[in-house]
Motif scaffolding. Structure first.
Motif, mmCIF file in Angstrom:
data_model
loop_
_atom_site.group_PDB
_atom_site.id
_atom_site.type_symbol
_atom_site.label_atom_id
_atom_site.label_comp_id
_atom_site.label_asym_id
_atom_site.label_seq_id
_atom_site.Cartn_x
_atom_site.Cartn_y
_atom_site.Cartn_z
ATOM 1 N N HIS A 1 -37.114 -77.413 -23.405
ATOM 2 C CA HIS A 1 -36.107 -76.422 -23.028
ATOM 3 C C HIS A 1 -34.880 -76.559 -23.938
ATOM 4 C CE1 HIS A 1 -33.808 -73.722 -20.521
ATOM 5 N NE2 HIS A 1 -32.849 -74.638 -20.415
ATOM 6 N N ASP A 2 -34.454 -77.793 -24.198
ATOM 7 C CA ASP A 2 -33.322 -78.024 -25.098
ATOM 8 C C ASP A 2 -33.641 -77.509 -26.501
ATOM 9 O OD1 ASP A 2 -31.963 -79.195 -23.022
ATOM 10 O OD2 ASP A 2 -32.228 -81.276 -23.727
ATOM 11 N N LEU A 3 -34.875 -77.748 -26.970
ATOM 12 C CA LEU A 3 -35.281 -77.267 -28.296
ATOM 13 C C LEU A 3 -35.283 -75.741 -28.338
ATOM 14 C CD1 LEU A 3 -38.137 -79.731 -29.320
ATOM 15 C CD2 LEU A 3 -35.904 -79.483 -30.374
ATOM 16 N N ASP A 4 -35.737 -75.107 -27.268
ATOM 17 C CA ASP A 4 -35.720 -73.645 -27.210
ATOM 18 C C ASP A 4 -34.283 -73.126 -27.300
ATOM 19 O OD1 ASP A 4 -38.441 -73.481 -27.018
ATOM 20 O OD2 ASP A 4 -38.491 -73.167 -24.836
ATOM 21 N N LEU A 5 -33.357 -73.761 -26.572
ATOM 22 C CA LEU A 5 -31.957 -73.347 -26.619
ATOM 23 C C LEU A 5 -31.368 -73.519 -28.022
ATOM 24 C CD1 LEU A 5 -30.548 -74.722 -23.230
ATOM 25 C CD2 LEU A 5 -31.085 -72.348 -23.820
ATOM 26 N N LEU A 6 -31.711 -74.645 -28.664
ATOM 27 C CA LEU A 6 -31.225 -74.883 -30.028
ATOM 28 C C LEU A 6 -31.810 -73.868 -31.013
ATOM 29 C CD1 LEU A 6 -31.282 -78.786 -30.197
ATOM 30 C CD2 LEU A 6 -29.271 -77.299 -30.164
ATOM 31 N N TYR A 7 -33.082 -73.511 -30.823
ATOM 32 C CA TYR A 7 -33.739 -72.535 -31.683
ATOM 33 C C TYR A 7 -33.065 -71.167 -31.533
ATOM 34 C CZ TYR A 7 -37.405 -69.700 -33.795
ATOM 35 O OH TYR A 7 -38.092 -68.826 -34.587
ATOM 36 N N LEU A 8 -32.778 -70.773 -30.296
ATOM 37 C CA LEU A 8 -32.099 -69.507 -30.043
ATOM 38 C C LEU A 8 -30.697 -69.505 -30.655
ATOM 39 C CD1 LEU A 8 -33.137 -68.790 -26.345
ATOM 40 C CD2 LEU A 8 -33.879 -67.558 -28.383
ATOM 41 N N LYS B 1 -29.231 -67.061 -33.601
ATOM 42 C CA LYS B 1 -27.994 -66.312 -33.382
ATOM 43 C C LYS B 1 -27.004 -66.588 -34.518
ATOM 44 C CE LYS B 1 -24.164 -65.851 -30.133
ATOM 45 N NZ LYS B 1 -23.497 -66.423 -28.987
ATOM 46 N N LEU B 2 -26.852 -67.859 -34.889
ATOM 47 C CA LEU B 2 -25.938 -68.230 -35.965
ATOM 48 C C LEU B 2 -26.400 -67.669 -37.314
ATOM 49 C CD1 LEU B 2 -25.056 -71.891 -34.933
ATOM 50 C CD2 LEU B 2 -23.574 -69.871 -34.794
ATOM 51 N N ARG B 3 -27.695 -67.637 -37.548
ATOM 52 C CA ARG B 3 -28.211 -67.040 -38.788
ATOM 53 C C ARG B 3 -27.861 -65.558 -38.845
ATOM 54 N NH1 ARG B 3 -34.174 -69.764 -39.608
ATOM 55 N NH2 ARG B 3 -33.403 -71.675 -40.584
ATOM 56 N N GLY B 4 -28.012 -64.876 -37.716
ATOM 57 C CA GLY B 4 -27.654 -63.458 -37.656
ATOM 58 C C GLY B 4 -26.180 -63.238 -37.942
ATOM 59 N N GLU B 5 -25.325 -64.056 -37.326
ATOM 60 C CA GLU B 5 -23.887 -63.956 -37.572
ATOM 61 C C GLU B 5 -23.565 -64.259 -39.030
ATOM 62 O OE1 GLU B 5 -21.761 -66.458 -34.826
ATOM 63 O OE2 GLU B 5 -22.528 -65.385 -33.072
ATOM 64 N N ASN B 6 -24.240 -65.249 -39.586
ATOM 65 C CA ASN B 6 -24.040 -65.619 -40.984
ATOM 66 C C ASN B 6 -24.421 -64.460 -41.902
ATOM 67 O OD1 ASN B 6 -23.421 -67.322 -43.176
ATOM 68 N ND2 ASN B 6 -25.566 -67.926 -43.374
ATOM 69 N N ASN B 7 -25.553 -63.812 -41.635
ATOM 70 C CA ASN B 7 -25.976 -62.668 -42.447
ATOM 71 C C ASN B 7 -24.962 -61.535 -42.353
ATOM 72 O OD1 ASN B 7 -28.299 -63.953 -43.315
ATOM 73 N ND2 ASN B 7 -29.589 -63.051 -41.741
ATOM 74 N N GLN B 8 -24.463 -61.287 -41.158
ATOM 75 C CA GLN B 8 -23.470 -60.232 -40.963
ATOM 76 C C GLN B 8 -22.191 -60.556 -41.733
ATOM 77 O OE1 GLN B 8 -22.467 -59.446 -36.889
ATOM 78 N NE2 GLN B 8 -21.009 -57.837 -37.401
ATOM 79 N N LEU B 9 -21.735 -61.806 -41.652
ATOM 80 C CA LEU B 9 -20.530 -62.207 -42.382
ATOM 81 C C LEU B 9 -20.739 -62.121 -43.890
ATOM 82 C CD1 LEU B 9 -19.356 -65.216 -40.183
ATOM 83 C CD2 LEU B 9 -18.258 -62.982 -40.383
ATOM 84 N N GLN B 10 -21.940 -62.450 -44.363
ATOM 85 C CA GLN B 10 -22.236 -62.369 -45.788
ATOM 86 C C GLN B 10 -22.193 -60.913 -46.255
ATOM 87 O OE1 GLN B 10 -22.543 -65.110 -47.827
ATOM 88 N NE2 GLN B 10 -22.342 -63.553 -49.397
ATOM 89 N N GLU B 11 -22.708 -60.001 -45.415
ATOM 90 C CA GLU B 11 -22.647 -58.581 -45.748
ATOM 91 C C GLU B 11 -21.193 -58.114 -45.815
ATOM 92 O OE1 GLU B 11 -25.043 -56.576 -42.828
ATOM 93 O OE2 GLU B 11 -26.916 -57.337 -43.665
ATOM 94 N N GLU B 12 -20.369 -58.584 -44.891
ATOM 95 C CA GLU B 12 -18.947 -58.225 -44.913
ATOM 96 C C GLU B 12 -18.275 -58.753 -46.177
ATOM 97 O OE1 GLU B 12 -16.740 -59.144 -41.323
ATOM 98 O OE2 GLU B 12 -18.467 -58.593 -40.086
ATOM 99 N N ILE B 13 -18.606 -59.983 -46.553
ATOM 100 C CA ILE B 13 -18.041 -60.573 -47.771
ATOM 101 C C ILE B 13 -18.450 -59.743 -48.980
ATOM 102 C CG2 ILE B 13 -18.216 -62.546 -49.353
ATOM 103 C CD1 ILE B 13 -18.338 -64.345 -46.836
#
Length: 160
Positions: free
Chosen positions: A33-40, A44-56
């Motif tokens: 369960h902890d691994l699933d939460l970390l994976y999620l 989520k962080l990868r998605g935010e990172n991609n969005q921030l990279q597009e903004e940059i």
């Protein structure tokens, strides 16, 4: 050891092994369960990172466009002519515009560094209009996005 003692030992070993298996399964379930939460969270962080990279990337493009726009260039050439008549003024104006046309699009910093260049293109030239020579004298040059040039056409004696 008798049979009864052996059976009890086997029973204890069995209970111990079942305990290990149940404990391992419980630990696996909790850690899974902890691994699933970390994976999620990682996704989520990868998605935010991609969005921030597009903004940059978008901001970089905007900055480059702003820098290109901020480079001041000659966009227009205006010529004011002092001459005896309107036909002569028009002809001299056309001559000056034709000879200064290469300056269109030129960076203003270049012209500001070489302020006599514009005058050198025109001053002292002789233009023949209807077999009448006119000497050109540059009175004033204003360097800006609109390059303004004031020229006087001085009638010269006709050569025979």
């Amino acid at each position: 050891m008798d049979r009864h003692g052996k059976g009890r030992l086997m029973q204890r070993i069995g209970v111990f092994l079942v305990g290990i298996v149940v404990g391992a399964a419980g630990t696996l379930a909790a850690k899974g369960h902890d691994l699933d939460l970390l994976y999620l969270q990682m996704n989520k962080l990868r998605g935010e990172n991609n969005q921030l990279q597009e903004e940059i990337d978008s901001l970089k493009k905007d900055l480059i466009n702003k820098q290109r726009q901020s480079i001041r260039r000659v966009r227009k050439i205006e010529v004011t002519v002092k001459a005896p008549d309107e036909f002569t003024k028009l002809a001299i104006s056309k001559y000056v515009k034709d000879h200064t046309r290469p300056l269109l699009g030129q960076e203003l910093t270049y012209l500001e560094a070489h302020p006599t260049m514009v005058k050198g293109l025109i001053d002292g030239r002789v233009v023949s209009l209807q077999n009448q020579p006119y000497s050109l004298r540059v009175e004033l040059v204003v360097i800006g996005e609109t390059l303004s040039i004031w020229v006087e056409g001085i009638k010269q004696p006709a050569s025979s």
